[in-house]
Design a protein around this motif. Structure first.
Motif, PDB file in Angstrom:
ATOM      1  N   MET A   1       5.201  -5.565 -13.954  1.00  8.25           N
ATOM      2  CA  MET A   1       4.503  -6.831 -14.156  1.00  8.25           C
ATOM      3  C   MET A   1       3.007  -6.575 -14.139  1.00  8.25           C
ATOM      4  O   MET A   1       2.508  -5.810 -13.340  1.00  8.25           O
ATOM      5  N   SER A   2       2.307  -7.248 -15.004  1.00  7.83           N
ATOM      6  CA  SER A   2       0.851  -7.122 -15.010  1.00  7.83           C
ATOM      7  C   SER A   2       0.297  -7.928 -13.838  1.00  7.83           C
ATOM      8  O   SER A   2       0.958  -8.800 -13.289  1.00  7.83           O
ATOM      9  N   ASP A   3      -0.950  -7.621 -13.494  1.00 14.63           N
ATOM     10  CA  ASP A   3      -1.570  -8.348 -12.389  1.00 14.63           C
ATOM     11  C   ASP A   3      -1.707  -9.819 -12.741  1.00 14.63           C
ATOM     12  O   ASP A   3      -1.866 -10.193 -13.895  1.00 14.63           O
ATOM     13  N   ILE A   4      -1.648 -10.626 -11.718  1.00 14.09           N
ATOM     14  CA  ILE A   4      -1.715 -12.076 -11.871  1.00 14.09           C
ATOM     15  C   ILE A   4      -2.920 -12.561 -11.072  1.00 14.09           C
ATOM     16  O   ILE A   4      -3.230 -12.008 -10.019  1.00 14.09           O
ATOM     17  N   ASP A   5      -3.593 -13.559 -11.573  1.00 11.70           N
ATOM     18  CA  ASP A   5      -4.704 -14.155 -10.839  1.00 11.70           C
ATOM     19  C   ASP A   5      -4.118 -15.232  -9.929  1.00 11.70           C
ATOM     20  O   ASP A   5      -3.697 -16.290 -10.395  1.00 11.70           O
ATOM     21  N   PHE A   6      -4.068 -14.937  -8.644  1.00 17.00           N
ATOM     22  CA  PHE A   6      -3.459 -15.866  -7.687  1.00 17.00           C
ATOM     23  C   PHE A   6      -4.196 -17.197  -7.608  1.00 17.00           C
ATOM     24  O   PHE A   6      -3.648 -18.178  -7.157  1.00 17.00           O
ATOM     25  N   THR A   7      -5.458 -17.229  -8.037  1.00 18.42           N
ATOM     26  CA  THR A   7      -6.217 -18.482  -7.946  1.00 18.42           C
ATOM     27  C   THR A   7      -5.859 -19.450  -9.056  1.00 18.42           C
ATOM     28  O   THR A   7      -5.907 -20.654  -8.862  1.00 18.42           O
ATOM     29  N   THR A   8      -5.484 -18.918 -10.232  1.00 17.70           N
ATOM     30  CA  THR A   8      -5.250 -19.786 -11.389  1.00 17.70           C
ATOM     31  C   THR A   8      -3.790 -19.849 -11.826  1.00 17.70           C
ATOM     32  O   THR A   8      -3.446 -20.668 -12.673  1.00 17.70           O
ATOM     33  N   SER A  10       0.182 -20.644 -12.077  1.00 17.63           N
ATOM     34  CA  SER A  10       0.971 -21.835 -11.766  1.00 17.63           C
ATOM     35  C   SER A  10       1.923 -21.529 -10.609  1.00 17.63           C
ATOM     36  O   SER A  10       2.185 -20.363 -10.294  1.00 17.63           O
ATOM     37  N   ALA A  11       2.457 -22.564  -9.997  1.00 17.88           N
ATOM     38  CA  ALA A  11       3.411 -22.389  -8.899  1.00 17.88           C
ATOM     39  C   ALA A  11       4.622 -21.590  -9.370  1.00 17.88           C
ATOM     40  O   ALA A  11       5.128 -20.730  -8.635  1.00 17.88           O
ATOM     41  N   ASP A  12       5.102 -21.834 -10.591  1.00 10.31           N
ATOM     42  CA  ASP A  12       6.242 -21.086 -11.127  1.00 10.31           C
ATOM     43  C   ASP A  12       5.903 -19.609 -11.310  1.00 10.31           C
ATOM     44  O   ASP A  12       6.724 -18.736 -11.034  1.00 10.31           O
ATOM     45  N   GLU A  13       4.693 -19.335 -11.801  1.00  7.76           N
ATOM     46  CA  GLU A  13       4.264 -17.941 -11.967  1.00  7.76           C
ATOM     47  C   GLU A  13       4.178 -17.241 -10.613  1.00  7.76           C
ATOM     48  O   GLU A  13       4.595 -16.090 -10.469  1.00  7.76           O
ATOM     49  N   PRO A  19       8.205  -9.242  -4.721  1.00  9.49           N
ATOM     50  CA  PRO A  19       7.527  -8.868  -3.477  1.00  9.49           C
ATOM     51  C   PRO A  19       6.696  -7.585  -3.589  1.00  9.49           C
ATOM     52  O   PRO A  19       5.579  -7.523  -3.081  1.00  9.49           O
ATOM     53  N   GLY A  20       7.222  -6.564  -4.249  1.00 12.36           N
ATOM     54  CA  GLY A  20       6.473  -5.313  -4.388  1.00 12.36           C
ATOM     55  C   GLY A  20       5.184  -5.506  -5.170  1.00 12.36           C
ATOM     56  O   GLY A  20       4.141  -4.939  -4.827  1.00 12.36           O
ATOM     57  N   ASP A  21       5.239  -6.321  -6.236  1.00  7.51           N
ATOM     58  CA  ASP A  21       4.036  -6.606  -7.021  1.00  7.51           C
ATOM     59  C   ASP A  21       3.039  -7.417  -6.196  1.00  7.51           C
ATOM     60  O   ASP A  21       1.838  -7.161  -6.231  1.00  7.51           O
ATOM     61  N   PHE A  22       3.550  -8.396  -5.454  1.00  7.96           N
ATOM     62  CA  PHE A  22       2.679  -9.213  -4.606  1.00  7.96           C
ATOM     63  C   PHE A  22       1.918  -8.320  -3.626  1.00  7.96           C
ATOM     64  O   PHE A  22       0.701  -8.422  -3.484  1.00  7.96           O
TER      65      PHE A  22
END
Length: 155
Positions: A1-8, A10-13, A19-22
């Motif tokens: 999985m590519s990095d995700i911007d936790f600030t922007t 969505s709740a579903d995303e 867990p490992g990516d988080f």
């Protein structure tokens, strides 16, 4: 999985982040970045995703015959309050629910930054307790061992 911007995101995303990516993403963030995310509108869905994943990461073989109710308070909400959760261990299983329910065997309170350090195993909970970053009341032996009850993915 590519990095995700936790600030922007969505709740579903957020809920879909493994867990490992988080853990990998959070470990790459500075304390300032974590604090900023946990002051954003996504604080609630992130905390909800963490607690809802606990039962699937729980290792009954490590918990043994432990029966306990733990109350978690993640302080520093933008409104001045705390996000409160109950995590129970009984009969070889782990259950979580929002709010504090029942009498606690152990109560834990910590800032959002310290919470992320505890759940990603990037901080030493015993040292965090000794330096006042984690407030714990009740069964301190359980507090020292609770992280071992979970199969936390390596980042």
């Amino acid at each position: 999985m590519s990095d995700i911007d936790f600030t922007t995101a969505s709740a579903d995303e957020l809920a879909a982040v493994e867990p490992g990516d988080f853990i990998r993403i959070v470990k790459q963030m500075s304390d300032k970045d974590v604090k900023q995310v946990m002051e954003s509108a996504n604080r609630q869905p992130i905390i909800e995703a963490i607690f809802s994943r606990m039962p699937e990461l729980f290792r009954a073989d490590r918990a043994g015959t432990t029966t306990a109710t733990t109350h978690w308070s993640v302080t520093g909400r933008p409104d001045g309050g705390a996000d409160e959760w109950t995590v129970r261990f009984a009969d070889g299983s782990c259950t979580t629910l929002p709010g504090h329910d029942g009498d606690a065997t152990l109560s834990l309170a910590m800032s959002p930054v310290d919470f992320t350090k505890v759940i990603t195993k990037s901080g030493n909970p015993v040292m965090m307790f000794m330096t006042g970053k984690i407030k714990a009341k009740g069964d301190l032996g359980l507090a020292a061992n609770i992280a071992n009850f979970f199969d936390i993915p390596k980042a």
